[in-house]
Write a protein that holds these residues in place. Structure first.
Motif, PDB file in Angstrom:
ATOM      1  N   VAL A  56       0.860  -1.166   0.000  1.00  0.00           N
ATOM      2  CA  VAL A  56       0.000   0.000   0.000  1.00  0.00           C
ATOM      3  C   VAL A  56       0.901   1.221   0.000  1.00  0.00           C
ATOM      4  CG1 VAL A  56      -1.771   1.309   1.224  1.00  0.00           C
ATOM      5  CG2 VAL A  56      -1.848  -1.189   1.216  1.00  0.00           C
ATOM      6  N   TYR A  57       0.677   2.087  -0.943  1.00  0.00           N
ATOM      7  CA  TYR A  57       1.488   3.287  -1.084  1.00  0.00           C
ATOM      8  C   TYR A  57       0.738   4.488  -0.526  1.00  0.00           C
ATOM      9  CZ  TYR A  57       4.943   0.892  -3.935  1.00  0.00           C
ATOM     10  OH  TYR A  57       5.944   0.050  -4.375  1.00  0.00           O
ATOM     11  N   TYR A  58       1.413   5.236   0.321  1.00  0.00           N
ATOM     12  CA  TYR A  58       0.826   6.393   0.977  1.00  0.00           C
ATOM     13  C   TYR A  58       1.541   7.665   0.555  1.00  0.00           C
ATOM     14  CZ  TYR A  58      -1.228   2.958   4.176  1.00  0.00           C
ATOM     15  OH  TYR A  58      -1.916   1.901   4.725  1.00  0.00           O
ATOM     16  N   CYS A  59       0.780   8.651   0.233  1.00  0.00           N
ATOM     17  CA  CYS A  59       1.310   9.968  -0.059  1.00  0.00           C
ATOM     18  C   CYS A  59       1.346  10.796   1.221  1.00  0.00           C
ATOM     19  CB  CYS A  59       0.430  10.665  -1.092  1.00  0.00           C
ATOM     20  SG  CYS A  59       0.861  12.382  -1.435  1.00  0.00           S
ATOM     21  N   ASN A  60       2.364  11.609   1.368  1.00  0.00           N
ATOM     22  CA  ASN A  60       2.380  12.547   2.477  1.00  0.00           C
ATOM     23  C   ASN A  60       2.725  13.944   1.991  1.00  0.00           C
ATOM     24  OD1 ASN A  60       5.578  12.199   2.697  1.00  0.00           O
ATOM     25  ND2 ASN A  60       4.971  13.822   4.112  1.00  0.00           N
ATOM     26  N   ALA A  61       2.241  14.914   2.734  1.00  0.00           N
ATOM     27  CA  ALA A  61       2.565  16.307   2.478  1.00  0.00           C
ATOM     28  C   ALA A  61       2.862  16.979   3.801  1.00  0.00           C
ATOM     29  CB  ALA A  61       1.414  17.010   1.767  1.00  0.00           C
ATOM     30  N   ASP A  62       4.023  17.569   3.897  1.00  0.00           N
ATOM     31  CA  ASP A  62       4.393  18.347   5.076  1.00  0.00           C
ATOM     32  C   ASP A  62       4.049  19.796   4.776  1.00  0.00           C
ATOM     33  OD1 ASP A  62       7.450  16.422   5.567  1.00  0.00           O
ATOM     34  OD2 ASP A  62       5.378  15.999   6.136  1.00  0.00           O
ATOM     35  N   LEU A  63       3.055  20.316   5.469  1.00  0.00           N
ATOM     36  CA  LEU A  63       2.520  21.611   5.080  1.00  0.00           C
ATOM     37  C   LEU A  63       2.085  22.456   6.264  1.00  0.00           C
ATOM     38  CD1 LEU A  63      -0.819  21.437   5.420  1.00  0.00           C
ATOM     39  CD2 LEU A  63      -0.600  20.019   3.380  1.00  0.00           C
ATOM     40  N   LYS A  64       1.891  23.725   5.967  1.00  0.00           N
ATOM     41  CA  LYS A  64       1.317  24.665   6.915  1.00  0.00           C
ATOM     42  C   LYS A  64      -0.075  25.048   6.441  1.00  0.00           C
ATOM     43  CE  LYS A  64       5.716  26.806   8.270  1.00  0.00           C
ATOM     44  NZ  LYS A  64       6.496  28.071   8.291  1.00  0.00           N
ATOM     45  N   GLN A  65      -1.030  24.967   7.344  1.00  0.00           N
ATOM     46  CA  GLN A  65      -2.365  25.447   7.035  1.00  0.00           C
ATOM     47  C   GLN A  65      -2.400  26.966   7.111  1.00  0.00           C
ATOM     48  OE1 GLN A  65      -4.539  22.666   9.905  1.00  0.00           O
ATOM     49  NE2 GLN A  65      -5.943  22.758   8.148  1.00  0.00           N
ATOM     50  N   ARG A  66      -3.345  27.542   6.409  1.00  0.00           N
ATOM     51  CA  ARG A  66      -3.519  28.991   6.467  1.00  0.00           C
ATOM     52  C   ARG A  66      -3.825  29.422   7.898  1.00  0.00           C
ATOM     53  NH1 ARG A  66      -3.739  30.983   1.341  1.00  0.00           N
ATOM     54  NH2 ARG A  66      -4.385  29.507  -0.298  1.00  0.00           N
ATOM     55  N   GLY A  67      -3.102  30.428   8.353  1.00  0.00           N
ATOM     56  CA  GLY A  67      -3.309  30.954   9.685  1.00  0.00           C
ATOM     57  C   GLY A  67      -2.568  30.231  10.784  1.00  0.00           C
ATOM     58  N   SER A  68      -1.762  29.246  10.428  1.00  0.00           N
ATOM     59  CA  SER A  68      -1.024  28.465  11.415  1.00  0.00           C
ATOM     60  C   SER A  68       0.464  28.475  11.104  1.00  0.00           C
ATOM     61  CB  SER A  68      -1.523  27.022  11.445  1.00  0.00           C
ATOM     62  OG  SER A  68      -0.722  26.236  12.312  1.00  0.00           O
ATOM     63  N   PRO A  69       1.305  28.615  12.138  1.00  0.00           N
ATOM     64  CA  PRO A  69       2.751  28.569  11.916  1.00  0.00           C
ATOM     65  C   PRO A  69       3.332  27.166  11.959  1.00  0.00           C
ATOM     66  CG  PRO A  69       2.347  29.074  14.199  1.00  0.00           C
ATOM     67  CD  PRO A  69       0.987  28.942  13.542  1.00  0.00           C
ATOM     68  N   TYR A  70       2.508  26.168  12.223  1.00  0.00           N
ATOM     69  CA  TYR A  70       2.999  24.826  12.457  1.00  0.00           C
ATOM     70  C   TYR A  70       3.092  24.023  11.172  1.00  0.00           C
ATOM     71  CZ  TYR A  70       1.754  26.145  17.200  1.00  0.00           C
ATOM     72  OH  TYR A  70       1.652  26.805  18.398  1.00  0.00           O
ATOM     73  N   LEU A  71       4.223  23.361  11.006  1.00  0.00           N
ATOM     74  CA  LEU A  71       4.430  22.454   9.888  1.00  0.00           C
ATOM     75  C   LEU A  71       3.995  21.061  10.328  1.00  0.00           C
ATOM     76  CD1 LEU A  71       5.624  22.207   6.981  1.00  0.00           C
ATOM     77  CD2 LEU A  71       7.765  21.532   8.075  1.00  0.00           C
ATOM     78  N   LEU A  72       2.983  20.537   9.678  1.00  0.00           N
ATOM     79  CA  LEU A  72       2.411  19.258  10.050  1.00  0.00           C
ATOM     80  C   LEU A  72       2.486  18.276   8.902  1.00  0.00           C
ATOM     81  CD1 LEU A  72      -0.809  20.478  11.907  1.00  0.00           C
ATOM     82  CD2 LEU A  72       1.396  19.870  12.912  1.00  0.00           C
ATOM     83  N   ARG A  73       2.526  16.995   9.247  1.00  0.00           N
ATOM     84  CA  ARG A  73       2.565  15.935   8.247  1.00  0.00           C
ATOM     85  C   ARG A  73       1.167  15.377   8.031  1.00  0.00           C
ATOM     86  NH1 ARG A  73       7.346  11.683   7.559  1.00  0.00           N
ATOM     87  NH2 ARG A  73       8.109  13.623   6.599  1.00  0.00           N
ATOM     88  N   TYR A  74       0.697  15.443   6.807  1.00  0.00           N
ATOM     89  CA  TYR A  74      -0.600  14.909   6.435  1.00  0.00           C
ATOM     90  C   TYR A  74      -0.404  13.685   5.554  1.00  0.00           C
ATOM     91  CZ  TYR A  74      -2.816  19.106   8.243  1.00  0.00           C
ATOM     92  OH  TYR A  74      -3.260  20.117   9.062  1.00  0.00           O
ATOM     93  N   TRP A  75      -1.329  12.741   5.677  1.00  0.00           N
ATOM     94  CA  TRP A  75      -1.255  11.477   4.960  1.00  0.00           C
ATOM     95  C   TRP A  75      -2.488  11.239   4.116  1.00  0.00           C
ATOM     96  CZ3 TRP A  75       3.094   8.535   5.069  1.00  0.00           C
ATOM     97  CH2 TRP A  75       4.004   8.766   6.105  1.00  0.00           C
ATOM     98  N   GLY A  76      -2.267  10.631   2.980  1.00  0.00           N
ATOM     99  CA  GLY A  76      -3.372  10.158   2.178  1.00  0.00           C
ATOM    100  C   GLY A  76      -3.900   8.843   2.705  1.00  0.00           C
ATOM    101  N   GLN A  77      -4.947   8.353   2.081  1.00  0.00           N
ATOM    102  CA  GLN A  77      -5.602   7.134   2.552  1.00  0.00           C
ATOM    103  C   GLN A  77      -4.895   5.858   2.111  1.00  0.00           C
ATOM    104  OE1 GLN A  77      -6.504   8.853  -0.083  1.00  0.00           O
ATOM    105  NE2 GLN A  77      -6.891   7.337  -1.690  1.00  0.00           N
ATOM    106  N   GLY A  78      -4.002   5.963   1.162  1.00  0.00           N
ATOM    107  CA  GLY A  78      -3.275   4.816   0.649  1.00  0.00           C
ATOM    108  C   GLY A  78      -3.896   4.250  -0.607  1.00  0.00           C
ATOM    109  N   THR A  79      -3.054   3.735  -1.478  1.00  0.00           N
ATOM    110  CA  THR A  79      -3.520   3.081  -2.689  1.00  0.00           C
ATOM    111  C   THR A  79      -2.725   1.796  -2.893  1.00  0.00           C
ATOM    112  OG1 THR A  79      -3.971   3.384  -5.068  1.00  0.00           O
ATOM    113  CG2 THR A  79      -1.958   4.382  -4.209  1.00  0.00           C
ATOM    114  N   GLN A  80      -3.419   0.727  -3.226  1.00  0.00           N
ATOM    115  CA  GLN A  80      -2.798  -0.583  -3.341  1.00  0.00           C
ATOM    116  C   GLN A  80      -2.087  -0.732  -4.678  1.00  0.00           C
ATOM    117  OE1 GLN A  80      -2.762  -3.358  -1.064  1.00  0.00           O
ATOM    118  NE2 GLN A  80      -1.236  -4.100  -2.555  1.00  0.00           N
TER     119      GLN A  80
END
Length: 121
Positions: A92-116
């Motif tokens: 299962v392959y997962y995509c991730n994006a390390d990003l900042k949301q609008r209005g936030s200074p925090y860099l967070l890691r977001y994950w996709g749901q995965g694809t087989q």
């Protein structure tokens, strides 16, 4: 809310090719790195490839020369071109994006749901 969605997985024969795509959307201020991870049954999740906002890339040794990661900063997308696929690429392959949301200074890691991705004869 931020969404990270993968697509492009499926069944492919050994030696074949497959292209995975991932799109990040929502209230995004900026995206730092994006990447692809995979997890096979009984194995730990591992980094496959990553790419910075400037285009610098990292690859797992097992996929070097076979896989290529690319991104479109304007579209907030990242692709993984997989060539010369082997049965051991099945996961299962997962995509991730390390990003900042609008209005936030925090860099967070977001994950996709995965694809087989299944590589089999």
């Amino acid at each position: 809310q931020v969404q990270v969605v993968e697509s492009g997985g499926g069944l492919v024969q050994p030696g074949g090719s497959l292209r995975l795509s991932c799109a990040a959307s929502g209230s995004i201020f900026s995206i730092n790195a994006m990447g692809w991870y995979r997890q096979a049954p009984g194995k730990e999740r591992e980094l496959v490839a990553a790419i910075s906002s400037g285009g610098s890339t990292n690859y797992a040794d097992s996929v070097k020369g076979r896989f290529t990661i690319s991104r479109d900063n304007a579209k907030n997308t990242v692709d993984l071109q997989m060539n010369s696929l082997k049965p051991e690429d099945t996961a299962v392959y997962y995509c991730n994006a390390d990003l900042k949301q609008r209005g936030s200074p925090y860099l967070l890691r977001y994950w996709g749901q995965g694809t087989q991705v299944t590589v089999s004869s």
